[in-house]
Design a protein around this motif. Structure first.
Motif, short mmCIF file in Angstrom:
data_model
loop_
_atom_site.label_atom_id
_atom_site.label_comp_id
_atom_site.label_asym_id
_atom_site.label_seq_id
_atom_site.Cartn_x
_atom_site.Cartn_y
_atom_site.Cartn_z
N VAL A 8 0.84 -1.20 0.00
CA VAL A 8 0.00 0.00 0.00
C VAL A 8 0.87 1.26 0.00
N ALA A 9 1.88 1.29 0.85
CA ALA A 9 2.76 2.46 0.93
C ALA A 9 3.52 2.66 -0.37
N THR A 10 3.95 1.58 -1.00
CA THR A 10 4.69 1.66 -2.26
C THR A 10 3.80 2.22 -3.36
N ALA A 11 2.58 1.70 -3.46
CA ALA A 11 1.65 2.19 -4.49
C ALA A 11 1.31 3.65 -4.25
N ALA A 12 1.07 4.04 -3.01
CA ALA A 12 0.75 5.43 -2.69
C ALA A 12 1.92 6.35 -3.04
N ALA A 13 3.13 5.92 -2.74
CA ALA A 13 4.32 6.74 -3.03
C ALA A 13 4.54 6.90 -4.52
N ARG A 14 3.97 6.01 -5.32
CA ARG A 14 4.11 6.07 -6.78
C ARG A 14 2.89 6.68 -7.45
N GLY A 15 2.10 7.42 -6.68
CA GLY A 15 0.97 8.15 -7.23
C GLY A 15 -0.36 7.44 -7.20
N GLY A 16 -0.41 6.29 -6.58
CA GLY A 16 -1.67 5.56 -6.50
C GLY A 16 -2.65 6.23 -5.56
N GLU A 17 -3.93 6.06 -5.85
CA GLU A 17 -4.98 6.59 -4.97
C GLU A 17 -5.73 5.49 -4.25
N ARG A 18 -5.67 4.27 -4.81
CA ARG A 18 -6.31 3.14 -4.16
C ARG A 18 -5.70 1.85 -4.68
N MET A 19 -5.93 0.77 -3.91
CA MET A 19 -5.46 -0.54 -4.31
C MET A 19 -6.62 -1.52 -4.18
N THR A 20 -6.73 -2.41 -5.14
CA THR A 20 -7.76 -3.43 -5.12
C THR A 20 -7.08 -4.80 -5.02
N ALA A 21 -7.86 -5.77 -4.57
CA ALA A 21 -7.35 -7.13 -4.47
C ALA A 21 -8.52 -8.10 -4.42
N MET A 22 -8.25 -9.32 -4.82
CA MET A 22 -9.21 -10.42 -4.69
C MET A 22 -8.70 -11.27 -3.54
N ILE A 23 -9.49 -11.37 -2.48
CA ILE A 23 -9.06 -11.97 -1.23
C ILE A 23 -9.79 -13.29 -0.98
N GLN A 24 -9.06 -14.31 -0.57
CA GLN A 24 -9.70 -15.56 -0.18
C GLN A 24 -10.54 -15.27 1.07
N PRO A 25 -11.78 -15.76 1.11
CA PRO A 25 -12.68 -15.43 2.23
C PRO A 25 -12.10 -15.58 3.65
N PRO A 26 -11.29 -16.61 3.93
CA PRO A 26 -10.76 -16.69 5.30
C PRO A 26 -9.85 -15.52 5.68
N ASN A 27 -9.37 -14.76 4.69
CA ASN A 27 -8.46 -13.65 4.94
C ASN A 27 -9.15 -12.28 4.97
N GLU A 28 -10.46 -12.27 4.79
CA GLU A 28 -11.18 -10.99 4.74
C GLU A 28 -11.03 -10.19 6.03
N VAL A 29 -11.15 -10.82 7.18
CA VAL A 29 -11.04 -10.10 8.46
C VAL A 29 -9.64 -9.50 8.61
N PHE A 30 -8.62 -10.24 8.23
CA PHE A 30 -7.24 -9.74 8.27
C PHE A 30 -7.13 -8.44 7.49
N PHE A 31 -7.68 -8.41 6.28
CA PHE A 31 -7.60 -7.21 5.45
C PHE A 31 -8.45 -6.07 6.03
N ARG A 32 -9.62 -6.40 6.57
CA ARG A 32 -10.44 -5.35 7.19
C ARG A 32 -9.68 -4.68 8.33
N ARG A 33 -8.97 -5.46 9.10
CA ARG A 33 -8.18 -4.89 10.21
C ARG A 33 -7.07 -3.96 9.72
N LEU A 34 -6.69 -4.11 8.46
CA LEU A 34 -5.65 -3.25 7.88
C LEU A 34 -6.25 -2.08 7.11
N GLY A 35 -7.58 -1.88 7.22
CA GLY A 35 -8.22 -0.72 6.61
C GLY A 35 -8.88 -0.96 5.27
#
Length: 154
Positions: free
Chosen positions: A103-130
Motif C-alpha cells: 500500500v505504501a509503495t503504491a501510494a508513493a508512486r501516485g496511486g490513490e487506491r489498491m484493489t485485491a481479490m481476497i480468499q474469504p478466510p483472509n477478509e477479516v485480516f484485510f479489514r483490520r488493515l483498513g
C-alpha cells in the motif's frame, strides 16, 4: 539456566536481484501450487513478465518467507495480488508488513487506491488493515474470492 530469546526481524523490499525474484516465485509456487492447489503447474502469468510489475519479498531473519506482487491496474488504481507467506511464518506479522509495504509503495508512486481479490478466510485480516469489501464473493482463479480495496489517505 537461561532461556534463549529468538528475535524475529521482519522486513520487506522490492525484489530487484535475480535471487530475490527467484525466491519470490518459489514462495508463490510453494503456497499457491503445492500447498493450496489453486494453480496446477504455475501461478506465473503475463503480469510477471511486465517490467512495471513490482515483486516484493518479505524476510524473516534474512530469509525470504513471504511475498506480494503489485502493479498499476488503470490510472491511479493499483492491484495487489499473490500475497503468500510460508506456513511456518504465518503466526508472525509478516503478512501485515507485506500488505502495508504494498500500500505504501503504491501510494508513493501516485496511486490513490489498491484493489485485491481476497480468499474469504483472509477478509477479516484485510479489514483490520483498513480494507473494505467492494462486492459479493465471486469465482476468481477457480476459487471463491472477495473483492476488496483500500483508498489511500492524503
Amino acid at each position: 539456566m537461561t532461556a534463549e530469546t529468538t528475535v524475529r526481524v521482519e522486513s520487506c523490499r522490492i525484489a530487484e536481484a535475480p535471487q530475490d525474484l527467484a525466491a519470490h516465485h518459489a514462495v508463490r509456487h510453494a503456497v499457491f501450487v503445492v500447498e493450496q492447489g489453486v494453480f496446477a503447474d504455475t501461478d506465473v502469468d503475463a503480469h510477471d513478465a511486465d517490467p512495471a510489475t513490482l515483486h516484493v519479498v518479505g524476510t524473516v531473519n534474512g530469509q525470504v518467507a513471504g511475498v506480494v506482487r503489485l502493479y498499476v491496474r488503470e490510472g491511479t488504481e493499483w492491484r495487489g495480488d499473490r500475497l503468500a507467506v510460508l506456513p511456518e511464518h504465518r503466526a508472525g506479522r509478516l503478512g501485515m508488513h507485506l500488505v502495508r509495504f504494498a500500500v505504501a509503495t503504491a501510494a508513493a508512486r501516485g496511486g490513490e487506491r489498491m484493489t485485491a481479490m481476497i480468499q474469504p478466510p483472509n477478509e477479516v485480516f484485510f479489514r483490520r488493515l483498513g480494507w473494505h469489501r467492494t462486492g459479493p464473493t465471486v469465482d476468481y482463479v477457480g476459487q471463491p474470492h472477495v473483492p476488496m480495496e483500500i483508498v489511500f489517505s492524503g
